[in-house]
Write a protein that holds these residues in place. Structure first.
Motif, PDB file in Angstrom:
ATOM      1  N   LEU A 191       7.252  16.070   1.239  1.00 11.46           N
ATOM      2  CA  LEU A 191       6.684  17.302   1.794  1.00 11.46           C
ATOM      3  C   LEU A 191       7.732  17.885   2.730  1.00 11.46           C
ATOM      4  O   LEU A 191       8.173  17.215   3.666  1.00 11.46           O
ATOM      5  N   LYS A 192       8.139  19.090   2.438  1.00 11.55           N
ATOM      6  CA  LYS A 192       9.172  19.744   3.246  1.00 11.55           C
ATOM      7  C   LYS A 192       8.571  20.930   3.994  1.00 11.55           C
ATOM      8  O   LYS A 192       7.796  21.709   3.418  1.00 11.55           O
ATOM      9  N   ILE A 193       8.907  21.020   5.251  1.00  8.28           N
ATOM     10  CA  ILE A 193       8.467  22.153   6.066  1.00  8.28           C
ATOM     11  C   ILE A 193       9.722  22.837   6.594  1.00  8.28           C
ATOM     12  O   ILE A 193      10.540  22.225   7.283  1.00  8.28           O
ATOM     13  N   GLN A 194       9.842  24.098   6.272  1.00  5.01           N
ATOM     14  CA  GLN A 194      11.010  24.857   6.712  1.00  5.01           C
ATOM     15  C   GLN A 194      10.667  25.628   7.978  1.00  5.01           C
ATOM     16  O   GLN A 194       9.525  26.048   8.192  1.00  5.01           O
ATOM     17  N   ARG A 195      11.677  25.802   8.820  1.00 11.16           N
ATOM     18  CA  ARG A 195      11.528  26.628  10.031  1.00 11.16           C
ATOM     19  C   ARG A 195      10.243  26.259  10.772  1.00 11.16           C
ATOM     20  O   ARG A 195       9.352  27.081  10.973  1.00 11.16           O
ATOM     21  N   THR A 196      10.159  25.009  11.178  1.00  8.89           N
ATOM     22  CA  THR A 196       8.930  24.493  11.786  1.00  8.89           C
ATOM     23  C   THR A 196       8.490  25.326  12.979  1.00  8.89           C
ATOM     24  O   THR A 196       9.308  25.851  13.756  1.00  8.89           O
ATOM     25  N   GLN A 197       7.180  25.417  13.116  1.00  6.82           N
ATOM     26  CA  GLN A 197       6.540  26.127  14.222  1.00  6.82           C
ATOM     27  C   GLN A 197       5.673  25.139  14.998  1.00  6.82           C
ATOM     28  O   GLN A 197       5.288  24.086  14.470  1.00  6.82           O
ATOM     29  N   GLY A 253       0.831  -1.189   0.000  1.00  5.65           N
ATOM     30  CA  GLY A 253       0.000   0.000   0.000  1.00  5.65           C
ATOM     31  C   GLY A 253       0.860   1.232   0.000  1.00  5.65           C
ATOM     32  O   GLY A 253       2.063   1.193  -0.277  1.00  5.65           O
ATOM     33  N   VAL A 254       0.277   2.353   0.344  1.00  2.00           N
ATOM     34  CA  VAL A 254       0.997   3.617   0.452  1.00  2.00           C
ATOM     35  C   VAL A 254       1.846   3.573   1.726  1.00  2.00           C
ATOM     36  O   VAL A 254       1.334   3.205   2.794  1.00  2.00           O
ATOM     37  N   SER A 255       3.100   3.925   1.593  1.00  5.36           N
ATOM     38  CA  SER A 255       3.952   3.973   2.779  1.00  5.36           C
ATOM     39  C   SER A 255       4.467   5.380   2.997  1.00  5.36           C
ATOM     40  O   SER A 255       4.624   6.157   2.035  1.00  5.36           O
ATOM     41  N   GLN A 256       4.716   5.709   4.251  1.00  3.18           N
ATOM     42  CA  GLN A 256       5.206   7.025   4.613  1.00  3.18           C
ATOM     43  C   GLN A 256       6.349   6.863   5.610  1.00  3.18           C
ATOM     44  O   GLN A 256       6.320   5.965   6.458  1.00  3.18           O
ATOM     45  N   SER A 257       7.317   7.761   5.511  1.00  2.00           N
ATOM     46  CA  SER A 257       8.414   7.734   6.475  1.00  2.00           C
ATOM     47  C   SER A 257       8.902   9.155   6.742  1.00  2.00           C
ATOM     48  O   SER A 257       8.801  10.020   5.863  1.00  2.00           O
ATOM     49  N   PRO A 258       9.371   9.433   7.967  1.00  2.00           N
ATOM     50  CA  PRO A 258       9.290   8.536   9.116  1.00  2.00           C
ATOM     51  C   PRO A 258       7.858   8.443   9.637  1.00  2.00           C
ATOM     52  O   PRO A 258       7.000   9.224   9.226  1.00  2.00           O
ATOM     53  N   ARG A 259       7.575   7.516  10.484  1.00  6.22           N
ATOM     54  CA  ARG A 259       6.244   7.428  11.082  1.00  6.22           C
ATOM     55  C   ARG A 259       6.067   8.476  12.177  1.00  6.22           C
ATOM     56  O   ARG A 259       4.971   8.968  12.394  1.00  6.22           O
ATOM     57  N   TYR A 260       7.153   8.794  12.856  1.00  4.78           N
ATOM     58  CA  TYR A 260       7.140   9.807  13.905  1.00  4.78           C
ATOM     59  C   TYR A 260       8.354  10.709  13.731  1.00  4.78           C
ATOM     60  O   TYR A 260       9.432  10.232  13.410  1.00  4.78           O
ATOM     61  N   LYS A 261       8.114  12.010  13.951  1.00  6.10           N
ATOM     62  CA  LYS A 261       9.207  12.960  13.833  1.00  6.10           C
ATOM     63  C   LYS A 261       9.034  14.029  14.915  1.00  6.10           C
ATOM     64  O   LYS A 261       7.961  14.617  15.040  1.00  6.10           O
ATOM     65  N   VAL A 262      10.094  14.220  15.683  1.00  7.70           N
ATOM     66  CA  VAL A 262      10.105  15.297  16.672  1.00  7.70           C
ATOM     67  C   VAL A 262      11.120  16.313  16.206  1.00  7.70           C
ATOM     68  O   VAL A 262      12.270  15.956  15.911  1.00  7.70           O
ATOM     69  N   ALA A 263      10.708  17.549  16.116  1.00 11.41           N
ATOM     70  CA  ALA A 263      11.596  18.610  15.653  1.00 11.41           C
ATOM     71  C   ALA A 263      11.572  19.762  16.649  1.00 11.41           C
ATOM     72  O   ALA A 263      10.552  20.023  17.290  1.00 11.41           O
ATOM     73  N   LYS A 264      12.688  20.404  16.736  1.00 11.61           N
ATOM     74  CA  LYS A 264      12.738  21.627  17.540  1.00 11.61           C
ATOM     75  C   LYS A 264      12.248  22.777  16.666  1.00 11.61           C
ATOM     76  O   LYS A 264      12.475  22.781  15.444  1.00 11.61           O
ATOM     77  N   ARG A 265      11.590  23.715  17.307  1.00 11.89           N
ATOM     78  CA  ARG A 265      11.083  24.876  16.581  1.00 11.89           C
ATOM     79  C   ARG A 265      12.221  25.521  15.786  1.00 11.89           C
ATOM     80  O   ARG A 265      13.295  25.775  16.324  1.00 11.89           O
ATOM     81  N   GLY A 266      11.930  25.761  14.502  1.00  8.64           N
ATOM     82  CA  GLY A 266      12.934  26.375  13.652  1.00  8.64           C
ATOM     83  C   GLY A 266      13.680  25.393  12.758  1.00  8.64           C
ATOM     84  O   GLY A 266      14.345  25.797  11.799  1.00  8.64           O
ATOM     85  N   GLN A 267      13.557  24.100  13.072  1.00  8.94           N
ATOM     86  CA  GLN A 267      14.222  23.085  12.242  1.00  8.94           C
ATOM     87  C   GLN A 267      13.444  22.841  10.961  1.00  8.94           C
ATOM     88  O   GLN A 267      12.242  23.082  10.884  1.00  8.94           O
ATOM     89  N   ASP A 268      14.140  22.349   9.945  1.00  6.07           N
ATOM     90  CA  ASP A 268      13.488  21.931   8.704  1.00  6.07           C
ATOM     91  C   ASP A 268      13.226  20.429   8.787  1.00  6.07           C
ATOM     92  O   ASP A 268      14.030  19.675   9.348  1.00  6.07           O
ATOM     93  N   VAL A 269      12.105  19.979   8.218  1.00  5.20           N
ATOM     94  CA  VAL A 269      11.794  18.548   8.180  1.00  5.20           C
ATOM     95  C   VAL A 269      11.380  18.156   6.768  1.00  5.20           C
ATOM     96  O   VAL A 269      10.907  18.983   5.984  1.00  5.20           O
ATOM     97  N   ALA A 270      11.589  16.877   6.464  1.00 10.08           N
ATOM     98  CA  ALA A 270      11.184  16.328   5.162  1.00 10.08           C
ATOM     99  C   ALA A 270      10.431  15.038   5.411  1.00 10.08           C
ATOM    100  O   ALA A 270      10.933  14.137   6.089  1.00 10.08           O
ATOM    101  N   LEU A 271       9.244  14.959   4.864  1.00 10.53           N
ATOM    102  CA  LEU A 271       8.384  13.786   5.032  1.00 10.53           C
ATOM    103  C   LEU A 271       8.227  13.115   3.671  1.00 10.53           C
ATOM    104  O   LEU A 271       7.943  13.779   2.668  1.00 10.53           O
ATOM    105  N   ARG A 272       8.363  11.786   3.691  1.00  6.77           N
ATOM    106  CA  ARG A 272       8.367  11.057   2.426  1.00  6.77           C
ATOM    107  C   ARG A 272       7.101  10.238   2.260  1.00  6.77           C
ATOM    108  O   ARG A 272       6.563   9.685   3.223  1.00  6.77           O
TER     109      ARG A 272
END
Lengths: 115, 109
Positions: free
Chosen positions: A77-83, A3-22
């Motif tokens: 999906l990329k989120i920059q400078r997370t809030q 089926g459709v897969s996503q990674s990571p399943r869980y992500k903890v980021a500090k405010r201001g960090q960039d994250v990438a979801l696949r």
């Protein structure tokens, strides 16, 4: 089949960090969707791809959010400078046909927590 | 603007009782309507869509354009129906889908 897969399943980021979801959609699916689901709410549309073309990005909440699907399969999906308000479950879905009229197959989601 | 409203956050019925989950929508034109379900620890999946006019797991939903509603019904609820149900609307020929906030159905023994 897979089926459709996503990674990571869980992500903890500090405010201001960039994250990438696949998101890995079902092979051969033309359409790919991203949704944001806050606690206690339904999925909220972010963006839609038909193959590699991003046809609708009207739901992206700010210019900190960016999505791509360069080869018409895997999407990021990329989120920059997370809030803190970005904390949510991010769902990816794919569909065999074009547009939103067909059955969407959902991934398990990525739970993002921004501290 | 398109909008989907599910007025009940929580719905609890006894096994064997009829159940109706309400969905109202706002849309200019003729939308495509869906019900998705999420069972405990599982991913969101399609239950039924109005265009196919099917009955899935005993559930049916009728599109009422006059009342702009797409209520989900089942005459005799089963314990395995306990889940979160989402009503969704899609624009024909467009990618955007709008979901309601969901109704948690609990079927008690």
């Amino acid at each position: 089949g897979a089926g459709v897969s996503q990674s990571p399943r869980y992500k903890v980021a500090k405010r201001g960090q960039d994250v990438a979801l696949r998101c890995d959609p079902i092979s051969g699916h033309v359409s790919l969707f991203w949704y944001q689901q806050a606690l206690g709410q339904g999925p909220e549309f972010l963006t839609y791809f038909q193959n590699e073309a991003q046809l609708d990005k009207s739901g992206l909440p700010s210019d900190r959010f960016f999505a791509e699907r360069p080869e018409g399969s895997v999407s990021t999906l990329k989120i920059q400078r997370t809030q803190q308000e970005d904390s949510a479950v991010y769902l990816c879905a794919s569909s065999l046909g074009t547009g939103g009229m067909g059955e969407q197959f959902f991934g398990p989601g990525t739970r993002l927590t921004v501290l | 603007a398109q909008r989907v409203t599910q007025p009940e956050k929580l719905l609890s019925v006894f096994k064997g009782a009829p159940v109706e989950l309400k969905c109202n929508y706002s849309y200019s034109g003729s939308p495509e309507l869906f019900w998705y379900v999420q069972y405990s620890r599982q991913r969101l999946q399609l239950l039924l869509r109005h265009i196919s006019r099917e009955s899935i797991k005993g559930f049916t939903a009728d599109l009422n354009k006059g009342e702009t509603s797409f209520h989900l019904k089942k005459p005799f609820a089963q314990e395995e129906d306990s889940a979160m149900y989402y009503c969704a609307l899609s624009s024909p020929n467009a990618g955007k889908s709008t979901f309601g906030d969901g109704t948690t159905l609990t079927v008690k023994p």
